[in-house]
Each structure stands twice: as structure tokens, then as C-alpha cells.
Design an enzyme around this catalytic site. Structure first.
Site, PDB file in Angstrom:
ATOM      1  N   ARG A 153       0.820  -1.216   0.000  1.00  0.00           N
ATOM      2  CA  ARG A 153       0.000   0.000   0.000  1.00  0.00           C
ATOM      3  C   ARG A 153       0.848   1.258   0.000  1.00  0.00           C
ATOM      4  O   ARG A 153       0.307   2.366   0.072  1.00  0.00           O
ATOM      5  CB  ARG A 153      -0.887   0.003   1.234  1.00  0.00           C
ATOM      6  N   ARG A 201     -18.864  -1.984   7.162  1.00  0.00           N
ATOM      7  CA  ARG A 201     -17.806  -2.444   8.054  1.00  0.00           C
ATOM      8  C   ARG A 201     -17.542  -1.371   9.103  1.00  0.00           C
ATOM      9  O   ARG A 201     -17.862  -0.203   8.871  1.00  0.00           O
ATOM     10  CB  ARG A 201     -16.546  -2.681   7.203  1.00  0.00           C
TER      11      ARG A 201
HETATM   12  P1  AMP Z   1      -8.507  -3.550   3.824  1.00  0.00           P
HETATM   13  O1  AMP Z   1      -9.338  -4.709   4.294  1.00  0.00           O
HETATM   14  O2  AMP Z   1      -7.486  -3.935   2.807  1.00  0.00           O
HETATM   15  O3  AMP Z   1      -9.343  -2.373   3.401  1.00  0.00           O
HETATM   16  O4  AMP Z   1      -7.669  -3.060   5.101  1.00  0.00           O
HETATM   17  C1  AMP Z   1      -8.317  -2.553   6.256  1.00  0.00           C
HETATM   18  C2  AMP Z   1      -7.329  -1.718   7.077  1.00  0.00           C
HETATM   19  O5  AMP Z   1      -6.222  -2.537   7.475  1.00  0.00           O
HETATM   20  C3  AMP Z   1      -6.686  -0.563   6.318  1.00  0.00           C
HETATM   21  O6  AMP Z   1      -7.500   0.589   6.313  1.00  0.00           O
HETATM   22  C4  AMP Z   1      -5.396  -0.370   7.126  1.00  0.00           C
HETATM   23  O7  AMP Z   1      -5.641   0.303   8.336  1.00  0.00           O
HETATM   24  C5  AMP Z   1      -5.016  -1.804   7.448  1.00  0.00           C
HETATM   25  N1  AMP Z   1      -4.143  -2.370   6.383  1.00  0.00           N
HETATM   26  C6  AMP Z   1      -4.434  -3.401   5.534  1.00  0.00           C
HETATM   27  N2  AMP Z   1      -3.425  -3.632   4.681  1.00  0.00           N
HETATM   28  C7  AMP Z   1      -2.465  -2.712   4.970  1.00  0.00           C
HETATM   29  C8  AMP Z   1      -1.198  -2.386   4.426  1.00  0.00           C
HETATM   30  N3  AMP Z   1      -0.705  -3.066   3.373  1.00  0.00           N
HETATM   31  N4  AMP Z   1      -0.487  -1.381   4.999  1.00  0.00           N
HETATM   32  C9  AMP Z   1      -0.980  -0.701   6.063  1.00  0.00           C
HETATM   33  N5  AMP Z   1      -2.170  -0.919   6.599  1.00  0.00           N
HETATM   34  C10 AMP Z   1      -2.928  -1.916   6.077  1.00  0.00           C
END
Ligand code: AMP
Length: 185
Positions: free
Chosen positions: A88, A129
Site C-alpha cells: 500500500r 464495516r
Molecule cells: P482492507 O481490508 O485492505 O481495506 O484493510 C483494512 C485496514 O487494514 C486498512 O484501512 C489499514 O488500516 C489496514 N491495512 C491493511 N493492509 C495494509 C497495508 N498493506 N499497509 C498498512 N495498513 C494496512
């Protein structure tokens, strides 16, 4: 096949990655899902990650890269994997490339799912969510624009990106992904 799913929050990376992973019989690794599971199980990792997730911010690279690389080092990833939500930012992309290279592996495809921003916000509000409130959604888009979107240029320069229209029925989008992977195989 080693695949990275890329795209803005709410574009359907998780849904599409899960279906494709089942189809290809390779693991689907979602850093967000790993963090959410750790939160649900009240693990220390979850408690730490939650502080950032609740605000729509990135969990620090050190922690995130450790869990992503840990998952990728499992034997079930030897024949391929789908990464969803990682990398990310540029530092994560570089850490990933270095770790894969060290193991004689590389990313074969970056599947970039696209959709108009209005549609994304609507989808996320429907998803409901705990980190899908309007204010947190806004922060997550800002973080995506500032930190995550530049990673796409990094992959574009390397000629790895396959762009797929993410608007439509789930099955329709999945078929576009399969077609795109076949075209660029
Ligand atoms: P997601 O399910 O991919 O939308 O991730 C939910 C949350 O998890 C994000 O908003 C971040 O706070 C954290 N997160 C997930 N993947 C990453 C990543 N690669 N780097 C940093 N934070 C992450």
C-alpha cells in the site's frame, strides 16, 4: 502465478481476489483480513493495528510487512498467491520485491481494478464495516491517493499492470480478470 490485486478502497479487490484464488487453487492473502482476525481474537497484533484501522490510516510498515512476508513464506504459497491490500506504499512494494527476489520469486501480474469514485463510496457505505463510516472512508481515500496510488507507477514502469474495469456484476468482473490474465500470460 504470483498476483497482486490493486485498486482504491471498495473497488472489490477482496471479493474478486477470493474467487480467483479458489479458481487457481492458490492462497488469498489479505493483510486487512489478517488484521481484522487479530482484532476479533483480541491478539496484541490486533490491538496495535486497530488504532490505525479505526481511523482509516495505514498500520505501520514494520508490522504490516512482517505479517505479509510471513504469510508468503508459508509452503502453500510456493505455487502462487494472490495478495490483496498489500503493498500500500512504496516502502512496502520495495520490501515485497526484495523478499520475493531473495527467494527466486517475482510478481507476475498486478491486477488493477478500477471504478468511479462515487460508486466506490456508495459500495463502502453499503458494506457497513466498522471502518466504513463517512469520515473514515474519506481518510482512506486520501491515504490511497497520497501513498498507495504512486505504487501503481512503480509497477507500471516495470510493465506489470493489467487494468480491469471493476464496474458490473461480480461474475462479469471475474471473467474480465480471467480474460486479462490470459491475454497477458
Ligand atoms: P482492507 O481490508 O485492505 O481495506 O484493510 C483494512 C485496514 O487494514 C486498512 O484501512 C489499514 O488500516 C489496514 N491495512 C491493511 N493492509 C495494509 C497495508 N498493506 N499497509 C498498512 N495498513 C494496512
Amino acid at each position: 502465478m504470483n498476483i497482486v490485486f490493486f485498486g482504491a478502497p471498495g473497488v472489490g479487490k477482496g471479493t474478486q481476489a477470493e474467487i480467483l484464488a479458489r479458481h487457481l487453487a492458490i492462497p488469498h492473502i489479505s493483510t486487512g483480513a489478517i488484521f481484522r482476525a487479530a482484532v476479533a481474537a483480541a491478539k496484541p497484533l490486533g490491538l496495535e493495528a486497530k488504532r490505525y484501522m479505526d481511523d482509516g490510516l495505514l498500520v505501520p510498515d514494520e508490522l504490516t510487512t512482517a505479517i505479509a512476508l510471513d504469510a508468503l513464506s508459508e509452503p502453500d504459497c510456493a505455487a502462487g498467491f494472490i495478495l490483496d491490500g498489500y503493498p500500500r506504499n512504496r516502502a512496502q512494494a520495495e520490501a515485497l520485491a526484495a523478499a520475493l527476489n531473495a527467494g527466486g520469486r517475482e510478481i507476475d501480474h498486478v491486477v488493477y481494478l478500477t471504478a468511479p469514485i462515487d460508486e466506490l463510496v456508495e459500495r463502502m457505505l453499503k458494506r457497513g464495516r466498522r471502518d466504513d463510516t463517512e469520515e473514515v472512508i474519506r481518510t482512506r481515500f486520501d491515504v490511497y491517493q497520497q501513498e498507495t496510488a504512486p505504487v501503481l507507477d512503480y509497477y507500471r514502469e516495470a510493465g506489470m499492470v493489467t487494468e480491469v474495469n471493476g464496474v458490473g456484476e461480480i461474475e462479469q468482473v471475474q471473467q474480465r480478470i480471467l480474460d486479462a490474465l490470459q491475454r497477458t500470460a
